[in-house]
Design a protein around this motif. Sequence first.
Motif, mmCIF file in Angstrom:
data_model
loop_
_atom_site.group_PDB
_atom_site.id
_atom_site.type_symbol
_atom_site.label_atom_id
_atom_site.label_comp_id
_atom_site.label_asym_id
_atom_site.label_seq_id
_atom_site.Cartn_x
_atom_site.Cartn_y
_atom_site.Cartn_z
ATOM 1 N N THR A 172 8.262 -12.481 -39.593
ATOM 2 C CA THR A 172 7.676 -12.302 -38.274
ATOM 3 C C THR A 172 6.350 -11.567 -38.439
ATOM 4 O OG1 THR A 172 8.757 -10.157 -37.851
ATOM 5 C CG2 THR A 172 9.938 -12.162 -37.166
ATOM 6 N N ALA A 173 5.483 -11.705 -37.453
ATOM 7 C CA ALA A 173 4.186 -11.025 -37.498
ATOM 8 C C ALA A 173 3.988 -10.242 -36.209
ATOM 9 C CB ALA A 173 3.054 -12.032 -37.686
ATOM 10 N N GLU A 174 3.422 -9.054 -36.334
ATOM 11 C CA GLU A 174 3.163 -8.215 -35.179
ATOM 12 C C GLU A 174 1.738 -7.672 -35.236
ATOM 13 O OE1 GLU A 174 4.758 -3.861 -36.112
ATOM 14 O OE2 GLU A 174 6.305 -5.382 -36.402
ATOM 15 N N GLU A 175 1.225 -7.315 -34.097
ATOM 16 C CA GLU A 175 -0.109 -6.738 -34.002
ATOM 17 C C GLU A 175 -0.015 -5.307 -33.493
ATOM 18 O OE1 GLU A 175 -1.703 -9.506 -31.068
ATOM 19 O OE2 GLU A 175 -1.619 -7.909 -29.557
ATOM 20 N N THR A 176 -0.944 -4.490 -33.937
ATOM 21 C CA THR A 176 -1.092 -3.129 -33.422
ATOM 22 C C THR A 176 -2.578 -2.860 -33.283
ATOM 23 O OG1 THR A 176 0.884 -2.425 -34.650
ATOM 24 C CG2 THR A 176 -0.521 -0.685 -33.744
ATOM 25 N N TYR A 177 -2.996 -2.437 -32.105
ATOM 26 C CA TYR A 177 -4.402 -2.118 -31.937
ATOM 27 C C TYR A 177 -4.571 -0.835 -31.132
ATOM 28 C CZ TYR A 177 -4.130 -4.346 -27.277
ATOM 29 O OH TYR A 177 -3.787 -4.692 -25.997
ATOM 30 N N PHE A 178 -5.693 -0.185 -31.367
ATOM 31 C CA PHE A 178 -6.024 1.063 -30.691
ATOM 32 C C PHE A 178 -6.735 0.746 -29.382
ATOM 33 C CE2 PHE A 178 -9.245 4.560 -30.253
ATOM 34 C CZ PHE A 178 -8.352 5.526 -29.820
ATOM 35 N N TRP A 179 -6.330 1.453 -28.324
ATOM 36 C CA TRP A 179 -6.957 1.257 -27.023
ATOM 37 C C TRP A 179 -7.320 2.623 -26.439
ATOM 38 C CZ3 TRP A 179 -9.335 -2.527 -24.822
ATOM 39 C CH2 TRP A 179 -9.602 -2.493 -23.454
ATOM 40 N N PRO A 180 -8.591 3.038 -26.559
ATOM 41 C CA PRO A 180 -8.980 4.347 -26.025
ATOM 42 C C PRO A 180 -9.085 4.298 -24.502
ATOM 43 C CG PRO A 180 -10.883 3.225 -26.919
ATOM 44 C CD PRO A 180 -9.700 2.343 -27.207
ATOM 45 N N LEU A 181 -8.524 5.294 -23.848
ATOM 46 C CA LEU A 181 -8.594 5.364 -22.398
ATOM 47 C C LEU A 181 -9.899 6.030 -21.973
ATOM 48 C CD1 LEU A 181 -4.913 6.383 -21.565
ATOM 49 C CD2 LEU A 181 -5.929 4.098 -21.607
ATOM 50 N N LEU A 182 -10.385 5.616 -20.842
ATOM 51 C CA LEU A 182 -11.644 6.138 -20.327
ATOM 52 C C LEU A 182 -11.516 7.635 -20.050
ATOM 53 C CD1 LEU A 182 -14.503 5.299 -19.372
ATOM 54 C CD2 LEU A 182 -13.524 5.072 -17.075
ATOM 55 N N GLY A 324 -22.703 7.268 -13.397
ATOM 56 C CA GLY A 324 -22.831 6.957 -11.979
ATOM 57 C C GLY A 324 -21.870 5.906 -11.474
ATOM 58 N N LYS A 325 -21.156 5.240 -12.347
ATOM 59 C CA LYS A 325 -20.213 4.215 -11.910
ATOM 60 C C LYS A 325 -18.920 4.877 -11.441
ATOM 61 C CE LYS A 325 -17.911 -0.021 -13.506
ATOM 62 N NZ LYS A 325 -17.766 -0.992 -14.625
ATOM 63 N N PRO A 326 -18.472 4.640 -10.209
ATOM 64 C CA PRO A 326 -17.233 5.250 -9.714
ATOM 65 C C PRO A 326 -16.027 4.830 -10.538
ATOM 66 C CG PRO A 326 -18.519 4.316 -7.909
ATOM 67 C CD PRO A 326 -19.138 3.813 -9.189
ATOM 68 N N ILE A 327 -15.093 5.755 -10.679
ATOM 69 C CA ILE A 327 -13.889 5.485 -11.467
ATOM 70 C C ILE A 327 -13.134 4.282 -10.924
ATOM 71 C CG2 ILE A 327 -11.618 6.389 -12.101
ATOM 72 C CD1 ILE A 327 -13.853 7.524 -13.747
ATOM 73 N N ASN A 328 -13.075 4.121 -9.614
ATOM 74 C CA ASN A 328 -12.290 3.017 -9.040
ATOM 75 C C ASN A 328 -12.905 1.644 -9.265
ATOM 76 O OD1 ASN A 328 -14.444 3.118 -7.291
ATOM 77 N ND2 ASN A 328 -13.234 3.682 -5.477
ATOM 78 N N GLU A 329 -14.096 1.603 -9.875
ATOM 79 C CA GLU A 329 -14.702 0.321 -10.195
ATOM 80 C C GLU A 329 -14.390 -0.154 -11.611
ATOM 81 O OE1 GLU A 329 -18.848 0.194 -9.335
ATOM 82 O OE2 GLU A 329 -18.596 0.749 -7.205
ATOM 83 N N TYR A 330 -13.698 0.684 -12.396
ATOM 84 C CA TYR A 330 -13.269 0.275 -13.723
ATOM 85 C C TYR A 330 -11.923 -0.450 -13.621
ATOM 86 C CZ TYR A 330 -16.817 3.402 -15.742
ATOM 87 O OH TYR A 330 -17.994 4.010 -16.084
ATOM 88 N N PRO A 331 -11.662 -1.396 -14.482
ATOM 89 C CA PRO A 331 -10.331 -2.020 -14.499
ATOM 90 C C PRO A 331 -9.246 -0.967 -14.715
ATOM 91 C CG PRO A 331 -11.867 -3.270 -15.857
ATOM 92 C CD PRO A 331 -12.567 -1.993 -15.487
ATOM 93 N N ILE A 332 -8.099 -1.158 -14.087
ATOM 94 C CA ILE A 332 -7.017 -0.173 -14.171
ATOM 95 C C ILE A 332 -6.573 0.036 -15.612
ATOM 96 C CG2 ILE A 332 -5.215 -1.895 -13.791
ATOM 97 C CD1 ILE A 332 -5.255 1.789 -12.629
ATOM 98 N N GLU A 333 -6.706 -1.003 -16.456
ATOM 99 C CA GLU A 333 -6.270 -0.877 -17.843
ATOM 100 C C GLU A 333 -7.138 0.100 -18.636
ATOM 101 O OE1 GLU A 333 -8.474 -4.610 -19.991
ATOM 102 O OE2 GLU A 333 -6.632 -5.012 -18.888
ATOM 103 N N CYS A 334 -8.328 0.434 -18.116
ATOM 104 C CA CYS A 334 -9.183 1.419 -18.785
ATOM 105 C C CYS A 334 -8.639 2.831 -18.610
ATOM 106 C CB CYS A 334 -10.605 1.361 -18.236
ATOM 107 S SG CYS A 334 -11.404 -0.249 -18.411
#
Length: 357
Positions: A172-182, A324-334
């Motif tokens: 089997t093969a699996e992936e692992t990746y890093f996702w930094p939060l905003l 200057g970009k409001p937080i609510n304009e970023y995708p929720i996954e960020c």
Amino acid sequence: MRKPIQRLLLIASLISLMVIGKSCVDALDFIGETVSGQVVIYGLFTDLDSTHIVNVGITRNFGLNQEGLDNALVVLVEENGQVHTFFSAGGGEYRLENFFGTPGKSYGLRVSIGNEVYESEMERMPEINAEDNVDFRFTTQLLADRINIPIFEAFGTSLIPNISEPVFLRWTAEETYFWPLLNPPSVGFPSPEPDPCFIQGMIEANRINLFSSVNSQTRTLELFFGSRNVDDSFLYPFFVTVNQYSINQRTFEYWDRIRIAISNQGGIFDTPPAPVIGNIRNPSNPEERVLGIFEVAKVRKTRVFTTSNEVPFFLPDRCRFVVGKPINEYPIECLDCERRAQGKRTLRRRPYWWVFQ
């Protein structure tokens, strides 16, 4: 006559638990006519010093989904009669820690649900693995609308040991990746740094790679482990872990039947696939059909990684901080690791093997 789609039962609730250092339970497809109330048991016990997992459930709604059972008693049985009890983690998942298998010894599983007892046959853990070499490539795939999409593929070779006893393997093969939060700058007292987010999942969970040395002189095997679309998962280090399971013949034959059943979906005149039954039985009711298998395997892991420097495609960074970009304009996954993972496993600590050489 039932439609072919009604002949296939895909139980995705036997989830992929692809956690490095823990046993790996594949997204398992149970194929064939099923009914409500069938017991479903899948377990994997290995030689890794890790958490070993057994899933226990029962089919509901005419066999079209599975409900985890938390009231079972689950024990591992050694060949000398000693037993080790799993603890319930909820949702029908049972875990065993601080114990691992010894190649050459045999183990079985016993699951008690109310007054019924389900037992696997004793399974001997193999003593050898093959030598895997894993690589990857970036390519494109042409869709029906003539659009090319970027694709990541994992492949490799396996050197099969030249020994007299039969060798049975699956991968089997699996992936692992890093996702930094905003983490935008704060005014006044600095806000705490978000915990790191590592996301893990299967690559083509339904791909079944198998090998048997019976009636085969092959010693170098070419393997394709799977592919996935290239997206912003590749903005940061991206690891592929190939898990090689050395198994016995009975387990190999079970997975081979699963493979054949999955591929038998071509048309309305296909022979309906029979339910794939494993090595678990109810001794007091031999006619009861129990879905799943208790798998005993010797494991070898092989890892490769890539970084954004190797990706030949443009990778948009939707989570890049913009003044200057409001937080609510970023995708929720960020902002939310679990929302990004969409049901995949998340880790909040760097895996011990997260090393770049």
